[in-house]
Design an enzyme around this catalytic site. Structure first.
Site, short mmCIF file in Angstrom:
data_model
loop_
_atom_site.label_atom_id
_atom_site.label_comp_id
_atom_site.label_asym_id
_atom_site.label_seq_id
_atom_site.Cartn_x
_atom_site.Cartn_y
_atom_site.Cartn_z
N THR A 89 -2.51 6.00 -3.08
CA THR A 89 -3.57 6.69 -3.35
C THR A 89 -4.06 7.96 -2.09
O THR A 89 -4.41 8.97 -2.49
CB THR A 89 -4.59 5.86 -3.68
OG1 THR A 89 -5.16 5.04 -2.89
CG2 THR A 89 -4.56 5.29 -5.02
N ASN A 90 -3.93 7.35 -1.14
CA ASN A 90 -4.31 8.20 0.12
C ASN A 90 -3.17 9.31 0.27
O ASN A 90 -3.60 10.41 0.65
CB ASN A 90 -4.39 7.46 1.33
CG ASN A 90 -5.75 6.66 1.60
OD1 ASN A 90 -6.76 7.36 1.32
ND2 ASN A 90 -5.92 5.62 2.11
N MET B 294 2.09 -0.95 5.42
CA MET B 294 1.44 -2.28 5.56
C MET B 294 2.21 -3.12 6.67
O MET B 294 2.45 -4.25 6.90
CB MET B 294 1.88 -3.08 4.53
CG MET B 294 0.91 -2.70 3.16
SD MET B 294 -0.81 -2.54 3.55
CE MET B 294 -1.34 -4.30 3.84
N HIS C 291 -8.66 3.19 8.35
CA HIS C 291 -9.08 1.87 8.30
C HIS C 291 -10.34 1.74 7.42
O HIS C 291 -11.21 2.25 7.60
CB HIS C 291 -9.34 1.20 9.84
CG HIS C 291 -9.66 -0.39 9.59
ND1 HIS C 291 -8.74 -1.24 9.07
CD2 HIS C 291 -10.95 -0.88 9.53
CE1 HIS C 291 -9.38 -2.43 9.01
NE2 HIS C 291 -10.61 -2.18 9.62
N ILE D 15 2.61 -3.28 10.95
CA ILE D 15 2.49 -2.87 12.49
C ILE D 15 3.71 -2.65 13.26
O ILE D 15 4.48 -3.04 13.40
CB ILE D 15 1.55 -3.96 12.91
CG1 ILE D 15 0.11 -4.30 12.17
CG2 ILE D 15 1.18 -3.59 14.44
CD1 ILE D 15 -0.57 -5.47 12.53
N LEU D 16 3.51 -1.14 13.60
CA LEU D 16 4.67 -0.70 14.42
C LEU D 16 4.60 -1.30 15.91
O LEU D 16 3.74 -1.24 16.53
CB LEU D 16 4.79 0.78 14.23
CG LEU D 16 4.86 1.47 12.89
CD1 LEU D 16 4.60 2.78 12.66
CD2 LEU D 16 6.46 1.15 12.34
#
Length: 208
Positions: free
Chosen positions: A13-14, A91, A110, A93-94
């Site tokens: 959606t973003n 989803m 966020h 975390i890099l």
């Protein structure tokens, strides 16, 4: 014209908000050149295809740990000549190999007012449930740069909505997405692409 690469994992959606903003001319100085998904079944990939945006899949399940996965993502970002990386419902975390290579070039949204209800484990509806359980009167979303610590990078923009008495996590999530996330994320991207975000002593300042 800066190359914007969007990282996704789900519905997108973003991503759609960014696509719509670009089409309507709200994003100046940049264009979405590639969408990278950690999930081959993400609906976000269809959104990209419908708008003629190239996409690539770097499947998280094919890598044994986050470090090897992050190196694979980094290789793709370099191949795509990314000037800006946007995490839009991504989803994973890099690892710092990515965040250091693209310092102050990775933007995340966020769904809370950082430093409240953020950090590892706070994502999706969990954030909104925590906010409601605490009894906050306002909530919102934060657009921030990504660094080595979850949700701890320099804040670019924040927006607020009121919390209503009968809110559920789902209702609050929808209000924040529609009134804050989908408006401020494209705005932050446009500011970046126009070189209107200045970093001073680790803080981000907007020069509009």
């Amino acid at each position: 014209m800066k190359n914007i690469v969007v990282l996704v994992s789900g519905g997108g959606t973003n991503l759609q908000a960014l696509i719509d903003a670009e089409k309507s001319g709200l994003i100046k100085g940049g264009r979405i050149t590639c969408v990278i998904s950690s999930n081959p079944d993400a609906y976000a990939l269809e959104r990209a295809a419908n708008s003629g945006i190239p996409s690539r899949v770097v499947c998280r399940k094919e890598y044994s740990d986050s470090v090897s996965y992050s190196h694979a993502v980094l290789d793709v970002l370099n191949e795509e000549k990314a000037d800006l990386v946007v995490l839009a419902g991504f989803m994973t975390i890099l690892d710092e190999c990515v965040t250091k290579a693209y310092a102050y070039k990775i933007i995340n949204v966020h769904p809370a007012l950082i430093p409240s209800f953020c950090g590892e484990g706070y994502y999706g509806l969990r954030v909104h449930k925590a906010a409601l359980d605490y009894g906050v009167k306002v909530s919102g979303a934060t657009i921030h740069f990504v660094n080595e610590e979850a949700d701890a990078g320099a804040i670019i923009l924040q927006g607020v909505v009121n919390v209503e008495k009968d809110d559920t996590p789902e209702i609050l999530q929808k209000r924040i997405m529609e009134n804050v996330e989908w408006k401020l994320l494209p705005k932050a991207v446009s500011l970046f692409c126009q070189d209107k975000i200045e970093i001073i002593n680790g803080r981000a300042y907007v020069n509009e």
